[in-house]
Design an enzyme around this catalytic site. Structure first.
Site, PDB file in Angstrom:
ATOM      1  N   ASP A  22      50.776  55.893 -14.938  1.00 54.71           N
ATOM      2  CA  ASP A  22      51.674  56.536 -13.993  1.00 54.71           C
ATOM      3  C   ASP A  22      52.595  57.458 -14.800  1.00 54.71           C
ATOM      4  O   ASP A  22      52.701  57.343 -16.016  1.00 54.71           O
ATOM      5  CB  ASP A  22      52.474  55.455 -13.256  1.00 54.71           C
ATOM      6  CG  ASP A  22      53.556  56.026 -12.381  1.00 54.71           C
ATOM      7  OD1 ASP A  22      53.247  56.919 -11.589  1.00 54.71           O
ATOM      8  OD2 ASP A  22      54.712  55.569 -12.498  1.00 54.71           O
TER       9      ASP A  22
ATOM     10  N   ASP B  55      56.133  59.149 -13.399  1.00 57.54           N
ATOM     11  CA  ASP B  55      57.562  58.923 -13.154  1.00 57.54           C
ATOM     12  C   ASP B  55      57.928  57.459 -13.334  1.00 57.54           C
ATOM     13  O   ASP B  55      57.335  56.581 -12.706  1.00 57.54           O
ATOM     14  CB  ASP B  55      57.916  59.344 -11.720  1.00 57.54           C
ATOM     15  CG  ASP B  55      57.656  60.814 -11.461  1.00 57.54           C
ATOM     16  OD1 ASP B  55      58.440  61.632 -11.944  1.00 57.54           O
ATOM     17  OD2 ASP B  55      56.658  61.119 -10.785  1.00 57.54           O
TER      18      ASP B  55
ATOM     19  N   ASP C 213      55.262  51.443 -13.098  1.00 59.15           N
ATOM     20  CA  ASP C 213      56.550  50.772 -12.919  1.00 59.15           C
ATOM     21  C   ASP C 213      56.776  50.305 -11.489  1.00 59.15           C
ATOM     22  O   ASP C 213      57.863  49.814 -11.174  1.00 59.15           O
ATOM     23  CB  ASP C 213      57.695  51.709 -13.327  1.00 59.15           C
ATOM     24  CG  ASP C 213      57.856  52.892 -12.368  1.00 59.15           C
ATOM     25  OD1 ASP C 213      56.823  53.441 -11.929  1.00 59.15           O
ATOM     26  OD2 ASP C 213      59.001  53.270 -12.074  1.00 59.15           O
TER      27      ASP C 213
END
Length: 220
Positions: free
Chosen positions: A15, A17, A172
Site C-alpha cells: 500500500d 498512503d 496500514d
C-alpha cells in the site's frame, strides 16, 4: 513482530498512503483547500485522514457528507485533485525504515497497489526517488475494482510471476488486510500510519514496526 501463519515470501505488494509514505498532511491540506474554494469550512486533520483508503472519489464523498449530490461530488473531486497535484510533495515523506526495508528486499519483486490515482502515485514515488524499487505501480484507476477486491493484487502477482501463497500484502488498514485475505496472500500490517485498522475484527498475519523487519519473511 508478531507472527501468525508461517510462509516464505518471494514477492511483496505495498500500500502507499500510511504504509510507504506519510501523506497525511498533504491530503488534509488539499481537502481543506478544496473546501475553502467551494465555500465550506475546513475539517480536522484526523477526521480527514480517517476517510483515506478507499480512493479519492470516496474520500471526497465522505468529506462532503450524505447530502451532496453527484454533480457536487464530481466538481469537488476535480478541485481536490487540482490542489493535491500542486501540494502532493510539500510534506509527504517515507516513514522511518522504509528506504532501508526496500533496499533489503531489492532482490525480490515488489509492486505498489494503492487506491490513490495512478498518475499521482507514480509522480510522488518518483519525486521521492523511490519508484525504482518497484516493478509496477498501480492505483485505484488501474483495475475495474479497487481494493479490497482481489483482482488487482492477483493481476500484479501474475505480472511478478509470483503465487499468492508466496506473496505478502503490506498495509496500514483493514482494506489492505482484506485485500490480502481475498487474494490468498500473507497479510502484513504496519504498526504506524493513519489507516483505519481493527486488529480484533480484521487481524493480520504479521505486524511490523518498520519495513526493515520484512526481510524476516523471506527466511525459510
Amino acid at each position: 513482530m508478531t507472527t501468525g501463519k508461517k510462509g516464505t515470501v518471494r514477492a511483496f505488494v505495498f500500500d502507499l498512503d500510511g504504509t510507504l509514505l506519510d501523506t497525511k498532511m498533504d491530503l488534509v491540506n488539499s481537502v481543506n483547500a478544496m473546501l475553502r474554494e467551494i465555500g465550506r469550512p475546513g475539517l480536522g486533520a484526523d477526521l480527514v485522514a480517517s476517510y483515506v483508503g478507499h480512493g479519492a472519489p470516496q474520500l471526497i464523498a465522505r468529506v462532503l457528507g450524505p447530502h451532496a449530490n453527484d454533480e457536487q461530488r464530481r466538481e469537488a473531486l476535480a478541485v481536490f485533485l487540482k490542489h493535491y497535484a500542486e501540494q502532493k510533495l510539500n510534506r509527504t515523506r517515507p516513514y522511518p525504515g522504509v528506504v532501508d526495508g526496500l533496499r533489503a528486499l531489492a532482490g525480490y519483486p515488489m509492486a505498489v497497489l494503492t487506491n490513490k490515482p495512478t498518475r499521482l502515485s507514480v509522480e510522488i514515488l518518483g519525486g521521492l526517488g523511490l519508484a525504482h524499487f518497484f516493478r509496477a505501480i498501480y492505483g485505484g484507476d488501474s483495475f475495474e475494482r479497487k481494493k479490497p477486491d482481489p483482482r488487482g493484487a492477483l493481476a500484479i502477482l501474475k505480472e511478478l510471476q509470483a503465487t499468492p501463497t508466496n506473496a505478502a500484502m503490506i498495509g496500514d488498514s483493514d482494506v489492505d488486510i482484506q485485500t490480502a485475505r481475498n487474494a490468498g496472500m500473507l497479510a502484513v500490517a504496519v504498526n504506524y500510519g493513519f489507516g483505519q485498522h481493527h486488529p480484533r475484527l480484521c487481524p493480520a498475519d504479521f505486524y511490523v514496526d518498520s519495513l526493515a523487519e520484512l526481510a524476516y519473511l523471506t527466511k525459510k
